[in-house]
Design an enzyme around this catalytic site. Sequence first.
Site, short mmCIF file in Angstrom:
data_model
loop_
_atom_site.label_atom_id
_atom_site.label_comp_id
_atom_site.label_asym_id
_atom_site.label_seq_id
_atom_site.Cartn_x
_atom_site.Cartn_y
_atom_site.Cartn_z
N ASN A 283 39.58 32.11 -4.45
CA ASN A 283 39.37 31.00 -3.69
C ASN A 283 39.46 29.83 -4.41
OD1 ASN A 283 38.64 32.41 -1.10
ND2 ASN A 283 36.87 32.98 -2.31
N LYS B 118 22.56 25.75 -0.11
CA LYS B 118 22.21 24.93 -1.31
C LYS B 118 21.31 23.75 -0.77
CE LYS B 118 24.26 27.65 -4.17
NZ LYS B 118 23.03 28.26 -4.81
N ASP C 221 19.91 41.66 -11.13
CA ASP C 221 21.01 41.36 -10.26
C ASP C 221 21.36 42.69 -9.48
OD1 ASP C 221 24.06 40.86 -9.52
OD2 ASP C 221 23.85 39.45 -11.16
N PHE D 95 20.15 31.90 -10.33
CA PHE D 95 21.58 32.03 -9.97
C PHE D 95 21.90 32.69 -8.65
CE2 PHE D 95 21.33 31.59 -14.69
CZ PHE D 95 22.08 30.48 -14.88
N TYR E 52 27.60 27.89 3.26
CA TYR E 52 27.54 27.79 2.10
C TYR E 52 26.51 26.55 1.31
CZ TYR E 52 28.00 27.61 -3.05
OH TYR E 52 27.64 27.23 -4.37
N SER F 238 24.68 22.71 -6.16
CA SER F 238 25.97 22.49 -6.38
C SER F 238 26.16 20.66 -5.64
CB SER F 238 26.90 23.39 -4.98
OG SER F 238 28.08 22.78 -4.95
P1 NAD Z 1 28.64 34.90 -9.20
O1 NAD Z 1 28.93 35.47 -7.74
O2 NAD Z 1 29.43 35.27 -10.30
O3 NAD Z 1 26.97 35.12 -9.68
C1 NAD Z 1 26.07 35.58 -8.60
C2 NAD Z 1 25.42 36.89 -8.99
O4 NAD Z 1 24.28 36.98 -8.21
C3 NAD Z 1 26.29 37.87 -8.87
O5 NAD Z 1 26.15 38.62 -10.24
C4 NAD Z 1 25.77 38.66 -7.77
O6 NAD Z 1 25.83 40.23 -7.90
C5 NAD Z 1 24.18 38.31 -7.75
N1 NAD Z 1 23.43 38.11 -6.56
C6 NAD Z 1 23.77 37.93 -5.32
N2 NAD Z 1 22.76 38.15 -4.60
C7 NAD Z 1 21.83 38.80 -4.95
C8 NAD Z 1 20.70 39.33 -4.73
N3 NAD Z 1 20.46 39.07 -3.35
N4 NAD Z 1 19.83 39.92 -5.46
C9 NAD Z 1 20.18 39.73 -6.88
N5 NAD Z 1 21.54 39.41 -7.30
C10 NAD Z 1 22.28 38.89 -6.43
O7 NAD Z 1 28.49 33.39 -9.08
P2 NAD Z 1 28.35 31.92 -10.17
O8 NAD Z 1 29.86 31.30 -10.07
O9 NAD Z 1 27.96 32.70 -11.52
O10 NAD Z 1 27.37 31.28 -9.45
C11 NAD Z 1 25.85 31.39 -9.86
C12 NAD Z 1 25.22 30.29 -8.96
O11 NAD Z 1 25.72 28.89 -9.04
C13 NAD Z 1 25.26 30.66 -7.36
O12 NAD Z 1 24.11 30.46 -6.85
C14 NAD Z 1 26.29 29.66 -7.02
O13 NAD Z 1 26.22 29.45 -5.65
C15 NAD Z 1 26.06 28.41 -7.75
N6 NAD Z 1 27.31 27.70 -7.78
C16 NAD Z 1 28.39 28.07 -8.42
C17 NAD Z 1 29.53 27.32 -8.53
C18 NAD Z 1 30.86 27.69 -8.85
O14 NAD Z 1 31.76 27.03 -8.74
N7 NAD Z 1 30.98 28.92 -9.51
C19 NAD Z 1 29.33 25.91 -8.09
C20 NAD Z 1 28.08 25.44 -7.82
C21 NAD Z 1 26.98 26.25 -7.76
N1 UDP Z 2 43.14 24.39 -4.58
C1 UDP Z 2 44.42 24.47 -4.35
N2 UDP Z 2 44.90 25.59 -4.48
C2 UDP Z 2 43.97 26.55 -4.56
C3 UDP Z 2 42.80 26.50 -4.94
C4 UDP Z 2 42.37 25.36 -4.82
O1 UDP Z 2 45.28 23.47 -4.43
O2 UDP Z 2 44.63 27.86 -4.40
C5 UDP Z 2 42.84 22.78 -5.03
C6 UDP Z 2 41.55 22.68 -3.86
O3 UDP Z 2 42.32 21.92 -2.58
C7 UDP Z 2 40.82 21.45 -4.57
C8 UDP Z 2 40.80 21.80 -5.97
O4 UDP Z 2 41.99 22.53 -6.18
O5 UDP Z 2 41.60 20.05 -4.15
C9 UDP Z 2 39.61 22.56 -6.29
O6 UDP Z 2 39.37 23.54 -5.55
P1 UDP Z 2 38.07 24.62 -5.69
O7 UDP Z 2 38.23 25.59 -4.58
O8 UDP Z 2 38.46 25.37 -7.17
O9 UDP Z 2 36.72 23.80 -5.98
P2 UDP Z 2 36.19 22.93 -4.52
O10 UDP Z 2 37.21 22.58 -3.85
O11 UDP Z 2 35.15 23.74 -4.15
O12 UDP Z 2 35.55 21.61 -5.39
#
Ligand code: NAD
Ligand code: UDP
Length: 345
Positions: free
Chosen positions: A205, A153, A31, A80, A149, A124
């Site tokens: 967010n 993906k 990381d 990740f 973003y 995602s």
């Molecule tokens: P996070 O930001 O907590 O974890 C991502 C990690 O990657 C962080 O620790 C960051 O420091 C590290 N990182 C970023 N760029 C890097 C690089 N170039 N080299 C090394 N490390 C790097 O996010 P998360 O919620 O744990 O998400 C993990 C993965 O899942 C991500 O790819 C994210 O896009 C994907 N994802 C997350 C969600 C969500 O809602 N959390 C939903 C769908 C997909």
């Molecule tokens: N949402 C909201 N207030 C906030 C953050 C999110 O009402 O401060 C709502 C957003 O509009 C969505 C749901 O909660 O309908 C989930 O949002 P999130 O950003 O967690 O996930 P995503 O939209 O990426 O699925």
Amino acid sequence: MNILLTGGAGYIGSHTAVSLIEAGHDVAVVDDYSNSSDEAVKRVEKITGRSVNLYEADVADKKKAMEILKKEMPDCIIHFAGLKSVGESIEKPIEYYRNNIDTTLTLLECMRELGLSNIVFSSSATVYGDDHTPPFTEEMSKGMCTNPYGWTKWMQEQMLDDAQTASEKGGDWKKPLSVVLLRYFNPVGAHESGLIGEDPQGIPNNLMPYISQVAVGRREKLTVFGDDYDTPDGTCRRDYIHVMDLAEGHVAAAEYAAGRSGTEIFNLGTGTPYSVLEMVNAFSKACGHEVAYEIGPRRAGDVQDSWSDATKAEKVLGWAAKRGIEEICRDAWNWQSQNPNGYNN
Ligand code: NAD
Ligand code: UDP
């Protein structure tokens, strides 16, 4: 197996590290701490009583990535690492494309040179875009994403699949690749110990960390983004999945990836949607007091409804989410109340 987690100090990676170790695997983490710190990994070691090989490096840096991969020679990589904020990606598209695409390209180049064949990728539900009506199935075509973003993906999935196809033909590839693309729905909650959880930097967010921070007194009130959608209570619906269920899905996916070749896609969700107001009410019950909110305008780019058809993962991986919204809210509150300022306590 020896499993290397890129971005393993982050939210989902740290929870997955716990599940992998508990399933008997060895875990290494790389990381760059751009959105995390080594504290989460220390806590993983505390929960499991096992040590994790930890490397600080940018995964896109090929020289460093090669050094780490040569040393670890992992049976599987779970990728990740990436930037993940939808809003930030609109402001900084170049940084998002550069980081997310480069990390994947570098990993693929290293895998080809070293003969490593198994990779599980964090994708995602956003790749379904807004072209389909839920529940989303893996057979549906990928849609038009609404932000950079999402496109990263979308493109990373494509790159991994194209590399897999090329690897089947031999050429520079020592072995055919096994690629597993995991499409997460809405990961929420925390490990039940309350030692690790989601720790967003700045103003959250996402819905659940925002609700948690209101509940703990760090923020005044939640703004609900729109109550005029065509849903029973007018607010958007999502498929919220407990992060430990998601973590266990990765154990099943990594074990599945080993010893096969091809590209396989799995939704990781529960199949059950909840509205924003249902989540606020469930959280209020868990924390024992009202979570203040107001209704605001819709957020640009939001889809009304998103939830999974989660049957393929159950059929093929033998995995299904077990935890419901009560456990989600209980564990999120446990983490937030024990760590009001996240890892900076
Ligand atoms: P996070 O930001 O907590 O974890 C991502 C990690 O990657 C962080 O620790 C960051 O420091 C590290 N990182 C970023 N760029 C890097 C690089 N170039 N080299 C090394 N490390 C790097 O996010 P998360 O919620 O744990 O998400 C993990 C993965 O899942 C991500 O790819 C994210 O896009 C994907 N994802 C997350 C969600 C969500 O809602 N959390 C939903 C769908 C997909
Ligand atoms: N949402 C909201 N207030 C906030 C953050 C999110 O009402 O401060 C709502 C957003 O509009 C969505 C749901 O909660 O309908 C989930 O949002 P999130 O950003 O967690 O996930 P995503 O939209 O990426 O699925």
